[in-house]
Scaffold this motif. Structure first.
Motif, PDB file in Angstrom:
ATOM      1  N   PRO A 108      67.132   7.057  99.700  1.00 37.08           N
ATOM      2  CA  PRO A 108      67.085   6.120 100.828  1.00 37.08           C
ATOM      3  C   PRO A 108      67.706   6.725 102.080  1.00 37.08           C
ATOM      4  O   PRO A 108      68.579   7.586 102.008  1.00 37.08           O
ATOM      5  CB  PRO A 108      67.894   4.924 100.331  1.00 37.08           C
ATOM      6  N   LEU A 109      67.220   6.270 103.214  1.00 36.16           N
ATOM      7  CA  LEU A 109      67.851   6.647 104.472  1.00 36.16           C
ATOM      8  C   LEU A 109      69.270   6.082 104.490  1.00 36.16           C
ATOM      9  O   LEU A 109      69.538   5.049 103.866  1.00 36.16           O
ATOM     10  CB  LEU A 109      67.046   6.082 105.650  1.00 36.16           C
ATOM     11  N   PRO A 110      70.196   6.734 105.194  1.00 35.30           N
ATOM     12  CA  PRO A 110      71.585   6.273 105.192  1.00 35.30           C
ATOM     13  C   PRO A 110      71.749   4.811 105.626  1.00 35.30           C
ATOM     14  O   PRO A 110      72.671   4.141 105.199  1.00 35.30           O
ATOM     15  CB  PRO A 110      72.283   7.218 106.177  1.00 35.30           C
ATOM     16  N   TRP A 111      70.861   4.309 106.472  1.00 37.76           N
ATOM     17  CA  TRP A 111      70.963   2.942 106.988  1.00 37.76           C
ATOM     18  C   TRP A 111      70.066   1.959 106.239  1.00 37.76           C
ATOM     19  O   TRP A 111      69.979   0.793 106.618  1.00 37.76           O
ATOM     20  CB  TRP A 111      70.628   2.920 108.481  1.00 37.76           C
ATOM     21  N   ALA A 112      69.428   2.400 105.161  1.00 40.77           N
ATOM     22  CA  ALA A 112      68.571   1.504 104.371  1.00 40.77           C
ATOM     23  C   ALA A 112      69.409   0.458 103.648  1.00 40.77           C
ATOM     24  O   ALA A 112      70.560   0.710 103.282  1.00 40.77           O
ATOM     25  CB  ALA A 112      67.759   2.308 103.363  1.00 40.77           C
ATOM     26  N   LYS A 113      68.806  -0.707 103.455  1.00 41.64           N
ATOM     27  CA  LYS A 113      69.456  -1.758 102.681  1.00 41.64           C
ATOM     28  C   LYS A 113      69.447  -1.375 101.208  1.00 41.64           C
ATOM     29  O   LYS A 113      68.662  -0.522 100.783  1.00 41.64           O
ATOM     30  CB  LYS A 113      68.719  -3.085 102.875  1.00 41.64           C
ATOM     31  N   GLU A 114      70.288  -2.005 100.425  1.00 39.17           N
ATOM     32  CA  GLU A 114      70.370  -1.743  98.987  1.00 39.17           C
ATOM     33  C   GLU A 114      68.981  -1.879  98.347  1.00 39.17           C
ATOM     34  O   GLU A 114      68.313  -2.891  98.521  1.00 39.17           O
ATOM     35  CB  GLU A 114      71.346  -2.732  98.342  1.00 39.17           C
ATOM     36  N   GLY A 115      68.534  -0.835  97.636  1.00 34.92           N
ATOM     37  CA  GLY A 115      67.252  -0.856  96.947  1.00 34.92           C
ATOM     38  C   GLY A 115      66.042  -0.622  97.837  1.00 34.92           C
ATOM     39  O   GLY A 115      64.916  -0.582  97.356  1.00 34.92           O
ATOM     40  N   GLU A 116      66.233  -0.465  99.129  1.00 29.06           N
ATOM     41  CA  GLU A 116      65.133  -0.280 100.071  1.00 29.06           C
ATOM     42  C   GLU A 116      64.712   1.186 100.102  1.00 29.06           C
ATOM     43  O   GLU A 116      65.548   2.077 100.189  1.00 29.06           O
ATOM     44  CB  GLU A 116      65.562  -0.726 101.466  1.00 29.06           C
ATOM     45  N   LYS A 117      63.415   1.406 100.015  1.00 31.92           N
ATOM     46  CA  LYS A 117      62.882   2.761 100.129  1.00 31.92           C
ATOM     47  C   LYS A 117      62.425   2.995 101.566  1.00 31.92           C
ATOM     48  O   LYS A 117      63.192   3.431 102.409  1.00 31.92           O
ATOM     49  CB  LYS A 117      61.706   2.950  99.175  1.00 31.92           C
ATOM     50  N   TRP A 118      61.180   2.699 101.825  1.00 29.79           N
ATOM     51  CA  TRP A 118      60.597   2.914 103.142  1.00 29.79           C
ATOM     52  C   TRP A 118      61.201   1.916 104.138  1.00 29.79           C
ATOM     53  O   TRP A 118      61.231   0.725 103.894  1.00 29.79           O
ATOM     54  CB  TRP A 118      59.083   2.736 103.080  1.00 29.79           C
ATOM     55  N   VAL A 119      61.667   2.430 105.263  1.00 27.40           N
ATOM     56  CA  VAL A 119      62.269   1.609 106.302  1.00 27.40           C
ATOM     57  C   VAL A 119      61.306   1.529 107.485  1.00 27.40           C
ATOM     58  O   VAL A 119      60.819   2.559 107.963  1.00 27.40           O
ATOM     59  CB  VAL A 119      63.622   2.200 106.759  1.00 27.40           C
ATOM     60  N   ILE A 120      61.039   0.305 107.927  1.00 29.14           N
ATOM     61  CA  ILE A 120      60.144   0.120 109.076  1.00 29.14           C
ATOM     62  C   ILE A 120      60.835   0.652 110.327  1.00 29.14           C
ATOM     63  O   ILE A 120      62.001   0.357 110.591  1.00 29.14           O
ATOM     64  CB  ILE A 120      59.753  -1.359 109.244  1.00 29.14           C
ATOM     65  N   MET A 121      60.079   1.441 111.085  1.00 28.96           N
ATOM     66  CA  MET A 121      60.601   2.032 112.315  1.00 28.96           C
ATOM     67  C   MET A 121      60.269   1.109 113.483  1.00 28.96           C
ATOM     68  O   MET A 121      59.251   0.423 113.488  1.00 28.96           O
ATOM     69  CB  MET A 121      59.978   3.411 112.525  1.00 28.96           C
ATOM     70  N   GLU A 122      61.129   1.138 114.486  1.00 26.08           N
ATOM     71  CA  GLU A 122      60.927   0.342 115.687  1.00 26.08           C
ATOM     72  C   GLU A 122      60.219   1.194 116.733  1.00 26.08           C
ATOM     73  O   GLU A 122      60.641   2.319 117.028  1.00 26.08           O
ATOM     74  CB  GLU A 122      62.291  -0.100 116.228  1.00 26.08           C
ATOM     75  N   GLN A 123      59.142   0.656 117.289  1.00 27.41           N
ATOM     76  CA  GLN A 123      58.445   1.370 118.351  1.00 27.41           C
ATOM     77  C   GLN A 123      59.281   1.295 119.622  1.00 27.41           C
ATOM     78  O   GLN A 123      59.698   0.210 120.040  1.00 27.41           O
ATOM     79  CB  GLN A 123      57.068   0.751 118.616  1.00 27.41           C
ATOM     80  N   ILE A 124      59.536   2.443 120.231  1.00 27.35           N
ATOM     81  CA  ILE A 124      60.344   2.466 121.453  1.00 27.35           C
ATOM     82  C   ILE A 124      59.584   2.997 122.657  1.00 27.35           C
ATOM     83  O   ILE A 124      60.117   2.982 123.770  1.00 27.35           O
ATOM     84  CB  ILE A 124      61.644   3.277 121.242  1.00 27.35           C
TER      85      ILE A 124
END
Length: 111
Positions: free
Chosen positions: A92-108
């Motif tokens: 998981p990414l360091p900022w992922a929630k517990e058990g979360e794999k893919w994290v949705i990215m924010e369009q900037i």
């Protein structure tokens, strides 16, 4: 049509990365996984890699619901087997929630 961009890291091990890519080649895909993706109203999915970081672009119909996809996946033993196999390679990414794999990215930015 909706577009989602997601990120995930692989374990930083060249052998594991090569094996992960092996499983994502067309000739090694599991047909049940492809079917589960399409059944969830996902119309196109692409995964890119740089180093050990993965970037996914997912295009869905307007009827796609992430919660519904999660429920469908939880009831599908083949999807669960695939997910277990993929955890061998993923972290998981360091900022992922517990058990979360893919994290949705924010369009900037958009041109």
């Amino acid at each position: 049509m909706k577009r989602y961009c997601l990120a995930l890291d692989l374990k930083d091990d060249p052998q594991l990365i090569a094996e992960y890519e092996h499983w994502h080649k067309a000739e090694n895909n599991w047909p049940e996984i492809r079917k589960s993706i399409l059944d969830a109203e996902i119309r196109d999915m692409q995964i890119y890699r740089t180093g050990n970081r993965l970037f996914m672009i997912m295009e869905t119909s307007d009827h796609y619901e992430a919660e519904k996809k999660e429920q469908m996946d939880a009831l599908n033993s083949v999807v669960q087997e695939w997910e277990q196999l993929m955890w061998k390679f993923q972290q998981p990414l360091p900022w992922a929630k517990e058990g979360e794999k893919w994290v949705i990215m924010e369009q900037i930015f958009q041109l």
